[in-house]
Design an enzyme around this catalytic site. Structure first.
Site, PDB file in Angstrom:
ATOM      1  N   LYS A   1       0.829  -1.211   0.000  1.00 33.58           N
ATOM      2  CA  LYS A   1       0.000   0.000   0.000  1.00 33.58           C
ATOM      3  C   LYS A   1       0.863   1.261   0.000  1.00 33.58           C
ATOM      4  CE  LYS A   1      -0.498  -0.340   5.001  1.00 33.58           C
ATOM      5  NZ  LYS A   1      -1.300  -0.931   6.080  1.00 33.58           N
TER       6      LYS A   1
ATOM      7  N   ARG B   1     -11.131  -0.234  14.150  1.00 30.86           N
ATOM      8  CA  ARG B   1     -10.855   0.531  12.950  1.00 30.86           C
ATOM      9  C   ARG B   1     -11.757  -0.014  11.844  1.00 30.86           C
ATOM     10  NH1 ARG B   1      -4.897   1.314  10.223  1.00 30.86           N
ATOM     11  NH2 ARG B   1      -5.249  -0.878   9.729  1.00 30.86           N
TER      12      ARG B   1
ATOM     13  N   TYR C   1      14.324  30.514  10.938  1.00 30.66           N
ATOM     14  CA  TYR C   1      13.140  31.205  11.450  1.00 30.66           C
ATOM     15  C   TYR C   1      13.092  31.138  12.974  1.00 30.66           C
ATOM     16  CZ  TYR C   1      11.086  31.206   6.746  1.00 30.66           C
ATOM     17  OH  TYR C   1      10.838  31.398   5.432  1.00 30.66           O
TER      18      TYR C   1
ATOM     19  N   MET D   1      10.447  25.079   4.596  1.00 32.35           N
ATOM     20  CA  MET D   1       9.751  24.332   3.549  1.00 32.35           C
ATOM     21  C   MET D   1      10.703  23.557   2.639  1.00 32.35           C
ATOM     22  SD  MET D   1       7.080  25.603   0.618  1.00 32.35           S
ATOM     23  CE  MET D   1       5.863  26.252   1.759  1.00 32.35           C
TER      24      MET D   1
HETATM   25  C1  PLP Z   1      -0.491  -1.792   6.854  1.00 29.80           C
HETATM   26  C2  PLP Z   1      -1.076  -3.070   7.294  1.00 29.80           C
HETATM   27  C3  PLP Z   1      -0.262  -4.181   7.534  1.00 29.80           C
HETATM   28  C4  PLP Z   1       1.237  -4.087   7.577  1.00 29.80           C
HETATM   29  O1  PLP Z   1       1.599  -3.528   8.812  1.00 29.80           O
HETATM   30  P1  PLP Z   1       3.113  -3.278   9.253  1.00 29.80           P
HETATM   31  O2  PLP Z   1       3.000  -2.748  10.624  1.00 29.80           O
HETATM   32  O3  PLP Z   1       3.656  -2.284   8.291  1.00 29.80           O
HETATM   33  O4  PLP Z   1       3.821  -4.570   9.176  1.00 29.80           O
HETATM   34  C5  PLP Z   1      -0.871  -5.379   7.806  1.00 29.80           C
HETATM   35  N1  PLP Z   1      -2.223  -5.482   7.850  1.00 29.80           N
HETATM   36  C6  PLP Z   1      -3.029  -4.422   7.647  1.00 29.80           C
HETATM   37  C7  PLP Z   1      -4.501  -4.597   7.738  1.00 29.80           C
HETATM   38  C8  PLP Z   1      -2.491  -3.187   7.375  1.00 29.80           C
HETATM   39  O5  PLP Z   1      -3.290  -2.139   7.195  1.00 29.80           O
END
Ligand code: PLP
Length: 381
Positions: free
Chosen positions: A40, A137, A259, A318
């Site tokens: 992802k 979640r 800054y 930035m």
């Molecule tokens: C992102 C994710 C993972 C991977 O998690 P890591 O902590 O990066 O190993 C596994 N399962 C789900 C459902 C996720 O959203």
């Protein structure tokens, strides 16, 4: 000096050999379970194309992406791969699933009803059932999942290829929620007898064989990041980020820089101005609760230049950041040099901690102002 500024300012070097080795290590740590690859967010920022091809060659056949668009991009890269879409499906995007062989993760009763309706129109199609065992979640509640499992019309009417859940606290092995989620997941995976089960992310793999089930889902560890708080990171860094120095300047004792004039210099100093800033992923995070800002390293991040750790000074702006190079020999640092932000010499997670965040966020925030170079992985051994 003629060609010093001819290339893009900053660069990322992505070590695909390390990526493959890290994945194989997580697969080995998964024992009898298969290990998936989690791709992802453009493969945690490193580039989905290179990551997918490397991990496919290393033997991965199960791939998780966040949404259908990522799945469509991934499809041609992993011809025999199973692609699971974590966000699931909703009206309007179901053709993407049926046309590209993407497997939706069903996260709610609403998605389940829509998927079942889509099946009657498009024909049979695999899916994954996501059950929430305590993270709150995504996923069906335990009650919904158990009711579904004991529906007398099942499994003829509904047969997922995988039942999954996600751990909220696996990075903290002593957290009591781990065992509670494990117990709940055992209950639900037993109820879906004969269906494969998946619970562990990277940190979950480290919780031991009880958490492995049939398929593990290591993400961050594959990319070289820390999975478990307080444990020495056993993975090899995958990403090295370097920024180009544009100018070296002197600041007299008593002077200040950047800054807010928050960097005050107690001695005559030299500072190197590097062409990286919060627009390149050095941002400040804002959360309702639970971020480690108050434990952040008070003196900020370090870079690495000419064999030394070099402190960042003053505020990140930035597009520019300041590093104190006074301790390097005079004339050692020149405009055009690259300073490592993180990678082989400075741990990704040390920089993340200095910024009150996590390696995941650093990697996925790098943005588009870096030149990317990929070090190819050797062929499968
Ligand atoms: C992102 C994710 C993972 C991977 O998690 P890591 O902590 O990066 O190993 C596994 N399962 C789900 C459902 C996720 O959203």
């Amino acid at each position: 000096m003629d060609d010093v500024f001819s290339a893009a300012a900053n660069r990322l070097t992505i070590d695909l050999q390390a990526l493959a080795d890290n994945w194989r290590q997580m697969k080995a740590r998964s024992g009898r379970a298969r290990a998936a690859a989690v791709l992802k967010a453009d493969a945690y920022g490193i580039g989905i194309e290179a990551a997918a091809e490397t991990l496919y060659r290393a033997g991965a056949r199960d791939f998780f992406v966040a949404n259908a668009e990522e799945g469509v991009d991934l499809r041609p890269l992993v011809p025999e791969g199973r692609i699971y879409v974590l966000a699931g499906l909703w009206p309007g995007i179901e053709p993407l699933f049926f046309e590209n062989g993407l497997v939706p993760v069903i996260n709610s009763e609403e998605q389940l009803a829509f998927f079942m309706a889509a099946l009657s129109e498009h024909g049979d199609h695999p899916c994954v059932l996501h059950v929430d065992t305590g993270m709150n979640r995504l996923g069906l509640s335990m009650e919904e999942a158990m009711a579904l499992a004991s529906d007398p019309a099942r499994p003829a009417s509904f047969s997922p290829m995988l039942v999954m859940s996600h751990l909220a606290c696996a990075d903290d092995p002593a957290h009591p929620l781990n065992a509670r989620q494990l117990a709940a997941f055992r209950e639900v995976s037993t109820a879906f007898e004969g269906v494969e089960a998946s619970l562990a992310n990277s940190a979950g793999v480290h919780l031991g064989p009880d958490y492995h089930f049939d398929l593990t889902r290591p993400g961050i560890a594959t990319y070289g990041g820390e999975a478990v708080n307080g444990m020495a990171n056993p993975m090899t860094p995958v990403v090295t980020a370097e920024a180009r120095i544009i100018q070296v300047r002197s600041v007299a004792e008593g002077g200040s820089a950047s800054y807010g004039a928050t960097a005050a210099f107690a001695r005559d100093s030299r500072i190197a101005i590097a062409s990286v800033g919060y627009a390149d992923g050095y941002h400040r995070s804002v959360s309702g609760s639970g971020v480690a800002l108050r434990q952040a390293a008070p003196s900020g991040a370090y870079g690495f230049l000419h064999g030394r750790r070099i402190p960042h000074v003053g505020r990140v702006t930035m597009d520019l950041s300041l590093f104190d190079v006074t301790d390097l020999p005079e004339n050692a640092v020149r405009a055009g040099d690259y300073i490592e932000l993180f990678g082989r010499n400075i741990a990704l997670d040390d920089v993340a901690r200095a910024g009150g965040t996590i390696g995941y966020e650093l990697l996925t925030s790098l943005g588009h102002r870096y030149d990317r170079a990929y070090r190819e992985a050797d062929e499968e051994v």
